[in-house]
Write a protein that holds these residues in place. Structure first.
Motif, PDB file in Angstrom:
ATOM      1  N   UNK A 179     -21.833 -18.180 -42.183  1.00 11.90           N
ATOM      2  CA  UNK A 179     -21.060 -18.546 -41.204  1.00 11.90           C
ATOM      3  C   UNK A 179     -21.501 -20.038 -40.879  1.00 11.90           C
ATOM      4  N   UNK A 180     -21.508 -21.036 -42.063  1.00 10.47           N
ATOM      5  CA  UNK A 180     -22.025 -22.428 -41.597  1.00 10.47           C
ATOM      6  C   UNK A 180     -21.293 -23.290 -42.257  1.00 10.47           C
ATOM      7  N   UNK A 181     -21.218 -24.515 -42.172  1.00  9.99           N
ATOM      8  CA  UNK A 181     -20.310 -25.755 -42.616  1.00  9.99           C
ATOM      9  C   UNK A 181     -21.500 -26.789 -43.169  1.00  9.99           C
ATOM     10  N   UNK A 182     -21.367 -26.491 -44.594  1.00  9.21           N
ATOM     11  CA  UNK A 182     -22.229 -27.536 -45.565  1.00  9.21           C
ATOM     12  C   UNK A 182     -21.347 -28.600 -45.959  1.00  9.21           C
ATOM     13  N   UNK A 183     -21.950 -29.972 -45.565  1.00 15.34           N
ATOM     14  CA  UNK A 183     -21.021 -31.247 -45.841  1.00 15.34           C
ATOM     15  C   UNK A 183     -21.188 -31.584 -47.249  1.00 15.34           C
ATOM     16  N   UNK A 184     -20.656 -32.490 -47.949  1.00 19.46           N
ATOM     17  CA  UNK A 184     -20.719 -32.758 -49.143  1.00 19.46           C
ATOM     18  C   UNK A 184     -22.052 -33.471 -49.487  1.00 19.46           C
ATOM     19  N   UNK A 185     -22.406 -32.987 -50.537  1.00 12.35           N
ATOM     20  CA  UNK A 185     -23.601 -33.606 -51.402  1.00 12.35           C
ATOM     21  C   UNK A 185     -24.820 -32.945 -50.838  1.00 12.35           C
ATOM     22  N   UNK A 186     -24.977 -31.907 -49.999  1.00 16.77           N
ATOM     23  CA  UNK A 186     -26.087 -31.227 -49.729  1.00 16.77           C
ATOM     24  C   UNK A 186     -26.523 -30.631 -50.394  1.00 16.77           C
ATOM     25  N   UNK A 187     -28.141 -30.311 -50.233  1.00 14.47           N
ATOM     26  CA  UNK A 187     -28.817 -29.417 -51.226  1.00 14.47           C
ATOM     27  C   UNK A 187     -29.390 -28.087 -50.599  1.00 14.47           C
ATOM     28  N   UNK A 188     -29.424 -27.169 -50.803  1.00 12.53           N
ATOM     29  CA  UNK A 188     -29.914 -26.045 -50.194  1.00 12.53           C
ATOM     30  C   UNK A 188     -30.962 -25.258 -51.418  1.00 12.53           C
TER      31      UNK A 188
END
Length: 359
Positions: free
Chosen positions: A287-296
Motif C-alpha cells: 500500500x505504498x507509493x515509491x517514486x522513481x529511482x528509489x532503492x529498497x
C-alpha cells in the motif's frame, strides 16, 4: 454515454500543499506521482471522458511545472490554458481570476486535490434540470463533524452553509466540484480573495439565487494529507477509484518501466513502484507509493509509506505510515512509524533506531 456540450472546465491547482511536505517541496501537489502518473492526469482523463475539451488550469505555486508537463493538452485530447495567480485569492477569487478564458454557458470547477467517482454527466443534468445558478457536488460522509455541512430541502436546493459543529444537521458536505453559469462567475469580485463558502454562496442565497445540490455517496477523498495521498493512490491502483489514466490494468501493484523487483519481494495493497526503482529480495512493499529511482534493500518493510525519488532504504529497515523525502537514506534496521517524515537528503545511520517524528 453522450458527450457534454456547452460545458468547459476549470481546475484549481494553485495550493502549496504544505500538509504534504516534504513531497511538495519539489512539485505541486496535483503533480505528485499517483498510481503511476501525476494526480492531475487522472482528473483530466475523467474530464475528457465526458466530452469536455476546454480546460483552464488556475495555477500559482510552481506554475511552470504544469505547462512543462501537459503543454497545450493535445496529447490528452484537450485544449489546455493556464492562468497564474500572483497572490492567494481563495477559491472564488481563483475562479474569477480565470474568467477571461471562459466561453461556454456552463463552467464545471474542480478542486485539484480531490479524487472522486462522481458522475459528471449527472451533475450537469442536475444543474440544467433545476435551472440552477450554481450546482454543488455534495457527498455524504460518516463523520460530518470534521467538515462544514450543506443542508438541502426536499427539492435539492441548498439552504445554508454551516461551519464545523459537534451536532451537524446533515451528513452532506461540499465535495469540491461545482457547476456555475458563466454569468455567475463574472459577478464574483475581481482582484481580491473571495471564499465560495463564506461569501459567494451565502450571498447568492441571500438574493434568492438557486444553488442546487447534487448528492451522492460515490467514492470521494481529499488527498491533502500523506495518509490520504497514499490511500488514494492505492485505491486507483486497485481500481476502487475510477481512472482511465492508469499505466496498466488495476491490481495489487503497478510497476513502471525500468524497475527491477526481485522475485522474492512482495508487492501488495495497491503499491506503485516508480521507474528505475530497485526492490531487493525479501522486501515487502504494501500500500505504498515509491517514486522513481528509489532503492529498497533486502528484507526491508515499507507499509503505507511514500518513498521519494532516489531515496534509499537499507536492508532490514521498517517504514510504516512514513513520508521519506527525495534522496534521503534510511539506515539498515532503522524503524520509522506513526507519521514520521524524513526531509530530502537526510541520512539516518545504520543504528536500528526507532523514529516517530520528523527527521
Amino acid at each position: 454515454m453522450s458527450e457534454l456540450h456547452g460545458v468547459e472546465a476549470v481546475v484549481l491547482v494553485g495550493g502549496k500543499g504544505t500538509r504534504l511536505r516534504p513531497l511538495t517541496l519539489s512539485a505541486p501537489k496535483p503533480m505528485l506521482p499517483t498510481a503511476g502518473v501525476p494526480f492531475l492526469e487522472h482528473l483530466l482523463s475523467r474530464i475528457r471522458s465526458v466530452g469536455i475539451t476546454h480546460v483552464v488550469l488556475g495555477t500559482s505555486y510552481k506554475a511552470e511545472v504544469f505547462q512543462d508537463y501537459f503543454g497545450d493538452g493535445a496529447k490528452l485530447g484537450l485544449e489546455l490554458e493556464y492562468v497564474v495567480e500572483d497572490v492567494p485569492l481563495d477559491t472564488a477569487g481563483a475562479i474569477r481570476n480565470v474568467a477571461h478564458k471562459l466561453r461556454e454557458r456552463d463552467v464545471m470547477v474542480f478542486n485539484g486535490d480531490i479524487l472522486s467517482g462522481v458522475d459528471l454527466h449527472g451533475i450537469v443534468e442536475t444543474h440544467r434540470t433545476a435551472e440552477a445558478d450554481v450546482t454543488l457536488h455534495l457527498v455524504k460522509v460518516d463523520d460530518p463533524r470534521r467538515f462544514g455541512c450543506v443542508p438541502t430541502d426536499e427539492e435539492g436546493r441548498v439552504t445554508a452553509f454551516l461551519e464545523k459543529t459537534e451536532n451537524p444537521p446533515t451528513d452532506q458536505i461540499n465535495a469540491g466540484c461545482y457547476v456555475f453559469r458563466r454569468e455567475v462567475v463574472l459577478e464574483i469580485p475581481e482582484g481580491r480573495p473571495v471564499s465560495v463558502e463564506r461569501e459567494t454562496f451565502p450571498g447568492l442565497l441571500e438574493r434568492g439565487a438557486r444553488i442546487q445540490g447534487h448528492v451522492d455517496a460515490t467514492y470521494w477523498l481529499d488527498l491533502g494529507t500523506p495518509a490520504a495521498f497514499v490511500q488514494g493512490s492505492a485505491d486507483l491502483v486497485r481500481g476502487i477509484a475510477p481512472s482511465s489514466a492508469l499505466p496498466s490494468e488495476p491490481g495489487e501493484a503497478i510497476v513502471l518501466g525500468g524497475a527491477e523487483v526481485h522475485e522474492d519481494a512482495v508487492l501488495s495493497g495497491g503499491t506503485t513502484i516508480g521507474a528505475n526503482t530497485t526492490v531487493a529480495a525479501g522486501a515487502v512493499v504494501d500500500g505504498s507509493v515509491v517514486f522513481d529511482g528509489a532503492v529498497i534493500g533486502e528484507g526491508a518493510v515499507v507499509e503505507r509509506t511514500v518513498l521519494g525519488a532516489g531515496a534509499l532504504v537499507q536492508a532490514g529497515a521498517v517504514l510504516r505510515d512514513a513520508v521519506i523525502g527525495d534522496g534521503a537514506v534510511i539506515g539498515a534496521r532503522c524503524e520509522l512509524v506513526g507519521g514520521a517524515r524524513v526531509w530530502p537528503d537526510v541520512v539516518l545511520p545504520e543504528a536500528g533506531v526507532r523514529f516517530s517524528a520528523d527527521v
